[in-house]
Scaffold this motif. Structure first.
Motif, PDB file in Angstrom:
ATOM      1  N   GLY A   1      -2.656  -4.575   8.981  1.00  0.00           N
ATOM      2  CA  GLY A   1      -3.817  -3.714   8.786  1.00  0.00           C
ATOM      3  C   GLY A   1      -3.521  -2.421   8.056  1.00  0.00           C
ATOM      4  O   GLY A   1      -4.441  -1.684   7.706  1.00  0.00           O
ATOM      5  N   ASN A   2      -2.249  -2.125   7.828  1.00  0.00           N
ATOM      6  CA  ASN A   2      -1.863  -0.872   7.162  1.00  0.00           C
ATOM      7  C   ASN A   2      -1.643  -1.035   5.665  1.00  0.00           C
ATOM      8  O   ASN A   2      -1.463  -0.046   4.959  1.00  0.00           O
ATOM      9  CB  ASN A   2      -0.573  -0.321   7.788  1.00  0.00           C
ATOM     10  N   ARG A   3      -1.631  -2.259   5.179  1.00  0.00           N
ATOM     11  CA  ARG A   3      -1.291  -2.478   3.777  1.00  0.00           C
ATOM     12  C   ARG A   3      -1.849  -3.819   3.316  1.00  0.00           C
ATOM     13  O   ARG A   3      -2.293  -4.638   4.127  1.00  0.00           O
ATOM     14  CB  ARG A   3       0.231  -2.492   3.603  1.00  0.00           C
ATOM     15  N   LEU A   4      -1.817  -3.997   2.019  1.00  0.00           N
ATOM     16  CA  LEU A   4      -2.212  -5.273   1.419  1.00  0.00           C
ATOM     17  C   LEU A   4      -0.956  -6.055   1.078  1.00  0.00           C
ATOM     18  O   LEU A   4      -0.062  -5.546   0.390  1.00  0.00           O
ATOM     19  CB  LEU A   4      -3.041  -5.025   0.156  1.00  0.00           C
ATOM     20  N   LEU A   5      -0.858  -7.281   1.563  1.00  0.00           N
ATOM     21  CA  LEU A   5       0.268  -8.125   1.216  1.00  0.00           C
ATOM     22  C   LEU A   5       0.086  -8.660  -0.204  1.00  0.00           C
ATOM     23  O   LEU A   5      -0.994  -8.562  -0.793  1.00  0.00           O
ATOM     24  CB  LEU A   5       0.367  -9.289   2.205  1.00  0.00           C
ATOM     25  N   GLU A   6       1.141  -9.229  -0.745  1.00  0.00           N
ATOM     26  CA  GLU A   6       1.048  -9.819  -2.077  1.00  0.00           C
ATOM     27  C   GLU A   6       0.050 -10.977  -2.056  1.00  0.00           C
ATOM     28  O   GLU A   6       0.105 -11.840  -1.175  1.00  0.00           O
ATOM     29  CB  GLU A   6       2.415 -10.326  -2.532  1.00  0.00           C
ATOM     30  N   ILE A   7      -0.863 -10.984  -3.006  1.00  0.00           N
ATOM     31  CA  ILE A   7      -1.888 -12.034  -2.993  1.00  0.00           C
ATOM     32  C   ILE A   7      -1.420 -13.229  -3.810  1.00  0.00           C
ATOM     33  O   ILE A   7      -0.677 -13.101  -4.787  1.00  0.00           O
ATOM     34  CB  ILE A   7      -3.244 -11.519  -3.494  1.00  0.00           C
TER      35      ILE A   7
END
Length: 262
Positions: A150-156
């Protein structure tokens, strides 16, 4: 004691309403009427209210069709949040189909199930998403492939962006609209949510579902912000990887700003 009584009452209300709405949804699915999209939205709104999720929407769902929504993914609650805002269809991993309760609810909502480890069937899965998009449904895709903290966006992952390309030839306008949507869990009990409380909102996947659900019910007051970004028009000339990078950049920016309270 009062807190646990509230948990029991909320669960009881949600179960009773589910028992009422499920037969209705089965009927609408059998008749293939537009109401089959309205019932899940009603249920998601009810679930958010009972669990204690307060949804704050920024921006608007794009009105153009076909429309593919690309969102970050922090928790199973993302389904409730987005489902309470719009009549949408979700793309989920095939494992969800066998989950108790959640699997049944997903099937009743006409979720598109995909098996990421079966590369031979990827083309058929992408084509199904494409045909649903071309049919006018708003499809939600979580391209990270898993839930985050919830703190960051993972690699899509870019492979499922092929669904947009598959829908282009079937689209009446010859294009597909791709819109980024950031989901940020920002508050708890009316106060800003810091990293300490983020596990209450996020569900990385290695935490058992039942204790996590009880924890959310016990807290009973979580604020989530949903930010709709600018859509990107996908045509037969678009580059899938370039579009995915633009979407990733937009999602990362919207999520970061909202988590910082901006």
């Amino acid at each position: 004691m009062i807190s646990w009584l509230r948990v029991v009452l909320c669960m009881l209300v949600l179960v009773l309403c589910t028992l009422v709405l499920v037969p209705l949804q089965l009927f609408f699915l059998w008749c293939d009427t537009p109401q089959r999209r309205k019932v899940p939205r009603l249920w998601h709104r009810l679930a958010c209210r009972m669990i204690g999720i307060r949804v704050h929407v920024h921006g608007m769902l794009d009105r153009q069709r076909p429309l593919l929504l690309i969102s970050n993914h922090a928790s199973w609650k993302d389904i409730l949040v987005l489902g309470s805002i719009a009549d949408v269809a979700f793309v989920a991993k095939s494992d969800v189909k066998s989950w108790p309760v959640f699997g049944l609810l997903a099937r009743l909502q006409k979720t598109i199930f995909i098996a990421r480890d079966q590369k031979r069937s990827t083309g058929n899965q992408v084509n199904e998403i494409g045909s649903r998009l071309a049919g006018g449904e708003v499809v939600v895709l979580f391209p990270e492939g898993t839930t985050s903290d919830g703190n960051r966006l993972l690699e899509i992952k870019t492979s499922l962006f092929g669904a947009a390309a598959a829908a282009v030839p079937l689209s009446p306008t010859g294009v597909v609209h791709v819109q980024p949507v950031a989901i940020a869990y920002t508050g708890i009990h009316g106060m800003p949510m810091g990293r300490y409380h983020r596990p209450v909102a996020a569900w990385p996947g290695d935490i058992p579902l039942a204790p996590h659900l009880l924890g959310i019910l016990h807290e009973g007051a979580v604020d989530v912000d949903v930010i709709f970004g600018e859509q990107i028009t996908y045509t037969d000339q678009s580059n899938r990887k370039l579009v995915s990078r633009e979407i990733e950049k937009s999602l990362r920016s919207m999520l970061s700003l909202k988590l910082r309270g901006r």
